[in-house]
Scaffold this active site. Structure first.
Site, short mmCIF file in Angstrom:
data_model
loop_
_atom_site.label_atom_id
_atom_site.label_comp_id
_atom_site.label_asym_id
_atom_site.label_seq_id
_atom_site.Cartn_x
_atom_site.Cartn_y
_atom_site.Cartn_z
CB SER A 11 -0.89 0.00 1.25
OG SER A 11 -1.39 1.31 1.45
CG HIS A 36 -4.03 -1.45 -1.39
ND1 HIS A 36 -5.20 -2.15 -1.63
CD2 HIS A 36 -4.33 -0.61 -0.36
CE1 HIS A 36 -6.14 -1.76 -0.80
NE2 HIS A 36 -5.65 -0.82 -0.01
CG ASP A 38 -5.05 2.68 1.16
OD1 ASP A 38 -6.02 1.91 1.10
OD2 ASP A 38 -3.92 2.33 1.54
CG MET A 40 -8.18 7.56 2.59
SD MET A 40 -7.38 7.54 4.20
CE MET A 40 -6.54 5.95 4.12
CG HIS A 69 -9.29 0.49 -0.07
ND1 HIS A 69 -8.64 0.28 1.14
CD2 HIS A 69 -10.62 0.55 0.24
CE1 HIS A 69 -9.53 0.21 2.12
NE2 HIS A 69 -10.73 0.40 1.60
CG MET A 71 -11.27 3.71 2.34
SD MET A 71 -9.69 3.67 3.21
CE MET A 71 -8.58 3.69 1.80
CG MET A 140 -11.60 -2.28 5.73
SD MET A 140 -10.10 -1.92 4.80
CE MET A 140 -9.10 -1.04 5.98
CG ASP A 178 -6.24 -2.45 3.60
OD1 ASP A 178 -5.16 -2.19 4.17
OD2 ASP A 178 -6.84 -1.64 2.87
N GLY A 200 1.03 -1.77 4.25
CA GLY A 200 1.61 -0.45 4.07
C GLY A 200 2.86 -0.27 4.89
C1 DX5 Z 1 -6.16 1.99 5.86
C2 DX5 Z 1 -5.78 1.63 4.45
C3 DX5 Z 1 -4.68 0.66 4.35
C4 DX5 Z 1 -3.36 1.11 4.94
C5 DX5 Z 1 -2.82 -0.08 5.64
O1 DX5 Z 1 -7.30 2.76 5.85
O2 DX5 Z 1 -6.89 1.07 3.75
O3 DX5 Z 1 -4.49 0.17 3.03
O4 DX5 Z 1 -2.42 1.56 4.00
O5 DX5 Z 1 -1.70 0.30 6.34
P1 DX5 Z 1 -0.96 -0.67 7.33
O6 DX5 Z 1 -0.53 -1.86 6.52
O7 DX5 Z 1 0.17 0.16 7.83
O8 DX5 Z 1 -1.95 -1.04 8.40
ZN ZN Z 2 -6.46 0.06 1.75
#
Ligand code: DX5
Ligand code: ZN
Length: 228
Positions: A11, A36, A38, A40, A69, A71, A140, A178, A200
């Site tokens: 990620s 991946h 993210d 947001m 992904h 969000m 999640m 994730d 990530g």
């Molecule tokens: C969180 C994201 C993840 C994030 C995970 O909202 O959807 O993809 O990057 O990060 P780690 O692996 O550090 O938990």
């Molecule tokens: Zn994610």
């Protein structure tokens, strides 16, 4: 589970954006096979990240599938933009989509793989009517919004349930996980049935992304082979 089915999806949320191409390349050399991303919006989750222009830049330097992904609220409004920017997979939250079936079909109409995501408080049962049309289900294991949060072990039963439902109904979706996936948690998620492992901070947090990715994949694949 067959270790060959396991894929690591680094990620980029935890990457150094000033050296994104380089960081993605390191993670890919270590075995990361899906990127991946993210997205947001500051509404659905309490954080703002990036959008289609970053996907477009990523597309120029990697051939790996780009897994967006989302969000965000109003996902329908942005799906075409992500697809045109080069997204290969697009996943949306069950909690954010009022017309989930329509949104998943919209993703497919853009020739992207369609995924559905559930937050920790959302039961697998809420997906019952869409599991036949999704390409992947993302569970999640943290509340979305930030990297580096603590894994919630109580989510493992959802992966097991998704494995059971898939076998019972003859579906073909893949199971993605994730949040908080790292060396301490990867064996549990793999044994519970997760196949696509988003990570990530465990990949980009400290040290070399190539070494980190390789170690994580190695731990995941060995966990598949161990009897417990
Ligand atoms: C969180 C994201 C993840 C994030 C995970 O909202 O959807 O993809 O990057 O990060 P780690 O692996 O550090 O938990
Ligand atoms: Zn994610």
């Amino acid at each position: 589970m067959d270790p060959a089915l396991i894929e690591l999806a680094p990620s980029i949320l935890s990457a150094d954006f000033a050296h994104l191409a380089d960081q993605v390349e390191r993670a890919a050399t270590g075995g990361g096979s899906v990127i991946h991303v993210d997205v947001m919006d500051g509404h659905f989750v309490p954080n703002i990240t990036l959008g289609p222009p970053v996907v477009k830049s990523l597309r120029k330097f990697t051939r790996l599938p780009v897994d967006c992904h989302l969000m965000i609220e109003n996902a329908d409004q942005y799906i075409a933009d992500f697809a045109e920017a080069g997204a290969d997979w697009i996943s949306v939250h069950q909690e954010a989509c009022r017309h989930l079936n329509r949104t998943l079909n919209l993703i497919k109409s853009h020739n992207c793989r369609a995924g559905v995501v559930i937050n920790p408080a959302t039961p697998v049962e809420t997906l019952s009517e869409v599991l036949d049309i999704v390409d992947h289900v993302l569970v999640m294991t943290v509340n979305p919004g930030f990297g580096g949060q603590k894994f919630i072990p109580g989510m493992l039963h959802k992966m097991r349930k998704l494995v059971e439902i898939r076998a019972a109904r003859g579906y073909s979706y893949r199971i993605e996980v994730d949040g908080g996936v790292g060396l301490e948690t990867v064996a549990d998620v793999v044994r519970a049935g997760a196949e696509i492992l988003v990570a990530g901070s465990a990949v980009f947090g400290k040290g070399d992304a190539k070494v980190n990715a390789a170690a994580l994949l190695d731990a995941a694949r060995s966990a598949c082979l161990q009897k417990v």
